[in-house]
Design a protein around this motif. Structure first.
Motif, PDB file in Angstrom:
ATOM      1  N   GLU A 123       0.627  -1.011   0.109  1.00 10.48           N
ATOM      2  CA  GLU A 123       0.101  -0.070  -0.113  1.00 10.48           C
ATOM      3  C   GLU A 123       0.958   1.511  -0.204  1.00 10.48           C
ATOM      4  O   GLU A 123       0.427   2.316  -0.003  1.00 10.48           O
ATOM      5  N   ASP A 161      -3.310   0.410  -6.334  1.00  9.71           N
ATOM      6  CA  ASP A 161      -4.647   1.247  -6.062  1.00  9.71           C
ATOM      7  C   ASP A 161      -5.574   2.279  -6.337  1.00  9.71           C
ATOM      8  O   ASP A 161      -6.246   2.608  -6.575  1.00  9.71           O
ATOM      9  N   TYR A 200     -11.251   5.608   1.801  1.00 11.40           N
ATOM     10  CA  TYR A 200      -9.336   6.440   1.404  1.00 11.40           C
ATOM     11  C   TYR A 200      -9.997   6.595  -0.377  1.00 11.40           C
ATOM     12  O   TYR A 200      -8.970   6.860  -0.826  1.00 11.40           O
ATOM     13  N   ARG A 236       3.415   9.496   0.709  1.00 13.05           N
ATOM     14  CA  ARG A 236       2.768   8.004  -0.492  1.00 13.05           C
ATOM     15  C   ARG A 236       3.565   7.566  -1.414  1.00 13.05           C
ATOM     16  O   ARG A 236       3.012   8.711  -1.992  1.00 13.05           O
TER      17      ARG A 236
END
Length: 311
Positions: free
Chosen positions: A2, A26, A43, A78
């Motif tokens: 992730e 994702d 999310y 991220r």
């Protein structure tokens, strides 16, 4: 993964993976899901503002987030730069067991999204160079839910059931306790049984029509796209927005050919196409609504057209 740790996908000078061949993307799923459903809670909130741009970045560079902060992660960054990796290092999907099962009622896109939009998403996924993943029954437009289910007993079963309902209490639509209590019990056998496919559906309409479309597109991918992926490297694609909801992505494939996607991802207005690739052969167009032989000049809402220019 992730965290979008791109270094795990690095290639050697010969183009072969040093560690891992590919990973699920994702970002691709989330950007398309927001575009199609308008859902921006949980999310999905980090894809609410620029889903078309983020989809373009996924198609051309791999990850949408390559070190940027996420609201859903309380501002923590991220990802790592991934544009130097080939598109085949990223597995694209519209649905999978995680993101359907994470939903309170396990709905598939077939019951959430207009069928015209769903076909366009499917065409983008299946003809892009990244590796497509299909979720069970997706190829015939299955409508069975896929619930979160397990087989625990005693205190653990109670904790999972109640914890799942508490988790959804953060969402506006589940503020009511009665609504939360209607979320299926993960430990109940009927929850598992309701998630099983009815294979007979694939032979009847409209499911048989969906299955034929998937077969047609997979044959087209096998014939026109897959042979050109050998030798595909990174930094080989560009994307840009045009008009209100338009997206253009172009890939330089391994054999030197150029594959171009032109899509209208808006639900209301037609968009005028930028210049169609010179010498481009139209591989596929959704809902083009054109007389045979007519020139493609605009795309109606939720349309996509693919062109291939030979080297």
């Amino acid at each position: 993964n992730e965290d979008n740790t791109a270094r795990y996908l690095e290639r050697g000078e010969d183009g072969r993976p040093k560690r891992f061949a590919a990973q699920w993307n994702d970002d691709f799923h989330h950007a398309l899901h927001v575009l199609a459903t308008g859902e921006v809670t949980g999310y999905y909130e980090d894809y609410a503002d620029r889903p078309i741009d983020q989809l373009g970045r996924c198609l051309s560079e791999g990850f949408a987030f390559q070190g940027e902060p996420l609201r859903h992660r309380h501002g923590r960054p991220r990802g790592e730069p991934s544009g130097h990796l080939p598109s085949t290092a990223f597995v694209s999907f519209l649905q999978n067991h995680d993101h359907i099962g994470n939903r309170a009622f396990g709905e598939r896109l077939t019951v959430l999204v207009d069928q015209r939009a769903l076909k366009t998403l499917m065409v983008i996924q299946l003809l892009a160079p990244c590796t497509p993943l299909l979720f069970m029954g997706e190829e015939w437009g299955a409508k069975q839910p896929f619930f979160f289910f397990c087989e625990f007993q005693g205190e653990l079963a109670d904790n999972v059931r109640n914890g799942r309902r508490r988790e959804f209490a953060r969402f506006p639509e589940f503020q009511n306790e009665e609504t939360r209590n209607s979320i299926p019990d993960p430990n109940a056998e009927k929850t598992f049984r309701a998630s099983q496919l009815d294979w007979s559906c694939a032979a009847v309409e409209p499911h048989a029509g969906w299955l034929n479309m998937y077969r047609e597109l997979l044959h087209l991918r096998q014939r026109e796209i897959v042979p050109r992926l050998r030798g595909l490297r990174g930094n080989a694609a560009t994307s840009r927005r045009f008009d209100q909801g338009g997206l253009s992505v172009a890939w330089r494939l391994g054999d030197g050919c150029t594959l171009t996607l032109l899509a209208n991802l808006a639900g209301s207005d037609a968009v005028m196409l930028p210049k169609v690739p010179e010498g481009g052969r139209l591989l596929y167009a959704t809902h083009s609504e054109l007389p045979e032989g007519a020139e493609l000049k605009c795309l109606m809402p939720w349309c996509a057209a693919w062109f291939l220019v030979d080297d």
